[in-house]
Design a protein around this motif. Structure first.
Motif, mmCIF file in Angstrom:
data_model
loop_
_atom_site.group_PDB
_atom_site.id
_atom_site.type_symbol
_atom_site.label_atom_id
_atom_site.label_comp_id
_atom_site.label_asym_id
_atom_site.label_seq_id
_atom_site.Cartn_x
_atom_site.Cartn_y
_atom_site.Cartn_z
ATOM 1 N N UNK A 453 0.426 -1.566 -0.160
ATOM 2 C CA UNK A 453 -0.353 0.387 -0.301
ATOM 3 C C UNK A 453 0.859 1.282 0.060
ATOM 4 N N UNK A 454 0.561 1.861 0.157
ATOM 5 C CA UNK A 454 0.820 3.726 -0.059
ATOM 6 C C UNK A 454 1.347 4.044 -1.004
ATOM 7 N N UNK A 455 2.919 5.032 -0.792
ATOM 8 C CA UNK A 455 2.731 5.132 -2.458
ATOM 9 C C UNK A 455 4.294 4.817 -2.714
ATOM 10 N N UNK A 456 5.266 4.154 -1.833
ATOM 11 C CA UNK A 456 6.539 4.591 -1.651
ATOM 12 C C UNK A 456 6.827 2.141 -1.792
ATOM 13 N N UNK A 457 8.087 2.491 -2.113
ATOM 14 C CA UNK A 457 9.107 1.312 -1.663
ATOM 15 C C UNK A 457 10.567 2.303 -0.735
ATOM 16 N N UNK A 458 10.772 0.961 0.026
ATOM 17 C CA UNK A 458 12.197 1.334 -0.036
ATOM 18 C C UNK A 458 12.717 0.550 0.364
ATOM 19 N N UNK A 459 13.253 0.015 -1.061
ATOM 20 C CA UNK A 459 14.258 -1.088 -0.835
ATOM 21 C C UNK A 459 15.266 -0.808 0.192
ATOM 22 N N UNK A 460 16.568 -1.866 0.179
ATOM 23 C CA UNK A 460 17.658 -1.885 1.166
ATOM 24 C C UNK A 460 18.669 -2.176 0.050
ATOM 25 N N UNK A 461 19.952 -1.695 0.341
ATOM 26 C CA UNK A 461 21.175 -1.751 -0.790
ATOM 27 C C UNK A 461 22.813 -1.949 0.630
ATOM 28 N N UNK A 462 23.175 -2.909 -0.195
ATOM 29 C CA UNK A 462 23.992 -3.136 0.697
ATOM 30 C C UNK A 462 25.062 -2.354 -0.069
ATOM 31 N N UNK A 463 25.334 -1.670 0.259
ATOM 32 C CA UNK A 463 27.387 -0.867 -0.823
ATOM 33 C C UNK A 463 28.150 -1.598 -0.490
ATOM 34 N N UNK A 464 29.627 -1.894 -1.129
ATOM 35 C CA UNK A 464 30.607 -2.526 -1.041
ATOM 36 C C UNK A 464 31.243 -1.540 0.003
ATOM 37 N N UNK A 465 31.834 -1.517 0.725
ATOM 38 C CA UNK A 465 33.118 -0.808 2.130
ATOM 39 C C UNK A 465 33.645 0.075 1.530
ATOM 40 N N UNK A 466 34.116 -0.225 0.279
ATOM 41 C CA UNK A 466 35.424 0.723 -0.290
ATOM 42 C C UNK A 466 33.946 2.691 -0.885
#
Length: 540
Positions: A453-466
């Motif tokens: 529902x609502x109007x958004x997505x909230x993806x998780x991003x696993x960023x490289x250590x660099x």
């Protein structure tokens, strides 16, 4: 020049005082008289006072960042923060120098502002508004051919409820009584339980209603409000402005942003152990920025928790029309509480609704309301007093709130066109949500829960250590670092998760599903190409 003169005079006075002090001490020797001793003490005090007195105020600039209310400095609102400011500068650059950037337009995916991104208003709503604002055309013959019969009839009904039929006049501080009657009837039809128009306060969108309740509940930093993390930054900002303490409870990303009562109990006990009086629980359903829809059984547990712990339940229900999965339905907390047998006097409950969201998306009209139940007459008088300070909410927003809660019905001339517009918008939003969800989940290091529902997505991003180290070197949060690079490379505007709160050590961003459907492929393409390039650049 004036400052140097004042400073010089001050230094001269100090010098003369010190000289007098030394001279008097020399002449008095070791056995001064009582009067001389008093004079010596006076000189010492004058010398000390002159040395420690603050510099004169800078009359040319009496307001500085250092002198304003520190609560304002503490307040933050990420949805319109650094990334959006950068986007606006880039938009000006594109306008002044077309072709100067690696993209030809800014794609705003940062805020729930549907009509700014091309969504059309609902025809019936706008017809009624136009007729109410210009009632002289109601008597003209040509109006019958330009406006639907039911919009004309509704406009007459509304105008008859407004004193003097003047939409430019102040109303009752709670809102026009006839419009509150209509909204109460709409709530009753939705929930199957009675609603009292005297429980309804019409406001300029839901935000002022939230501020009003925070103002009522918070008196110091020892007053706490339980808020979901991630949360809509209105709540953290409002709590900060009113000087309270935000008590976070974390939604469980692994279970689709589930709200666990065990987490509520843990955070409540920890806050109380620190001497904080927890006053209320905020629940956003459907969720912002997380997009989950609570199950009715979960809501029952939340109601029971608030009842047991003596908490006000602040129910943010502004996305109640935005449900995209068939297995979930919206249930208001008031309906759930009443179905459990709790009446008006058993639970303090405040429900927020807005015309800005749903399928209508009338953000600029600033319409909304709160329904308050369970408060004593004495407290309700104080809420009314606070509402009265603002005189009233705007009349167009009041009218729209009544229309949202009482749209055309089967048999009305506008019903078919209204239903087609409403269904078309909601079905398109569901498709956009699924397309973006699938796109995010196809990218390396990104996982994204379903937007129920609502109007958004909230993806998780696993960023490289660099990338994390590069963000640290730039003295910025890693998700802000990513979002800034995304914007500079693609023109796509999203909001870093750090602006909403997140489990420490995790990184997210919020992306709306509101750009029109023909823009979604471009957003997906730009995001995909950028993400691959970014990951390659910062790969460990």
């Amino acid at each position: 020049m004036r400052r140097s003169v004042i400073g010089g005079a001050k230094r001269s006075s100090l010098f003369l005082l010190n000289q007098a002090h030394r001279s008097l001490h020399h002449h008095l020797g070791s056995s001064p008289s009582s009067s001389a001793t008093a004079l010596l003490l006076l000189l010492r005090r004058l010398s000390s006072s002159s040395a420690s007195s603050p510099p004169p105020p800078n009359m040319s600039n009496p307001v500085t960042v250092q002198s304003i209310n520190p609560k304002v400095l503490q307040c933050e609102y990420a949805v319109r923060g650094e990334i959006v400011n950068l986007a606006q500068r880039l938009q000006e650059e594109l306008k002044a120098n077309p072709g100067s950037l690696p993209f030809d337009e800014i794609l705003y995916c940062n805020i729930g502002n549907p009509q700014s991104l091309g969504q059309l208003p609902i025809t019936f709503f706008r017809e009624v508004l136009a007729l109410c604002d210009h009632p002289t055309i109601l008597d003209k013959a040509e109006t019958q051919g330009l406006f639907s019969a039911d919009s004309i009839e509704r406009a007459w009904q509304i105008l008859d409820q407004i004193p003097g039929r003047a939409t430019g006049a102040y109303s009752h501080s709670q809102g026009i009584k006839g419009l509150r009657d209509t909204i109460a009837a709409g709530i009753e039809a939705r929930d199957g339980f009675p609603a009292n128009p005297n429980d309804i306060f019409l406001t300029d969108g839901a935000s002022p209603a939230v501020h009003m309740m925070m103002q009522l509940l918070i008196s110091s930093e020892k007053d706490g409000i339980l808020c979901p993390i991630p949360q809509y930054p209105l709540y953290s900002a409002s709590i900060a402005l009113h000087g309270g303490s935000l008590i976070p409870y974390y939604l469980d990303e692994e279970t689709g942003w589930g709200l666990e009562v065990s987490e509520l109990k843990k955070q409540l006990e920890e806050a109380r152990s620190k001497g904080i009086s927890v006053r209320a629980l905020v629940v956003i359903n459907p969720g912002n920025p997380t997009g989950q829809v609570l199950a009715e059984e979960n809501q029952r547990d939340i109601v029971e928790f608030c009842k047991k712990e003596g908490l006000v339940l602040l129910a943010d229900e502004v996305y109640q029309e935005n449900i995209y999965v068939p297995e979930k339905k919206f249930h208001s907390f008031k309906k759930v509480a009443r179905s459990m047998g709790y009446g008006d006097n058993d639970l303090c409950l405040v429900s927020f609704q807005s015309v800005s969201k749903g399928y209508h998306g009338e953000c600029g009209k600033r319409g909304g309301y709160m329904e308050i139940t369970g408060f004593s007459p004495e407290v309700r008088e104080q809420i009314y007093k606070v509402a009265s300070v603002n005189l009233c909410s705007n009349i167009s927003g009041q009218i729209l709130a009544s229309l949202v809660m009482s749209p055309p019905k089967v048999g009305d001339e506008s019903y078919e066109s209204y239903s087609a517009e409403k269904d078309g918008i909601l079905e398109s939003l569901a498709r956009r949500a699924k397309t973006l969800e699938d796109a995010f989940n196809s990218l390396e290091g990104i996982t994204c829960n379903k937007a129920e529902g609502a109007m958004y997505l909230f993806p998780r991003i696993r960023l490289p250590e660099k990338a994390i180290k590069a963000a640290e070197a730039a003295k910025t949060a890693p998700d802000l670092f990513y979002c800034r690079h995304l914007l500079n490379a693609t023109g796509v505007v999203v909001v870093p998760g750090s602006g909403f709160g997140q489990v420490p050590g995790t990184w997210h961003f919020r992306c709306t599903i509101l750009p029109q459907e023909d823009k979604i492929p471009a957003i997906v393409s730009r995001l995909t190409d950028f993400h691959k390039s970014f990951m390659d650049e910062y790969r460990d």
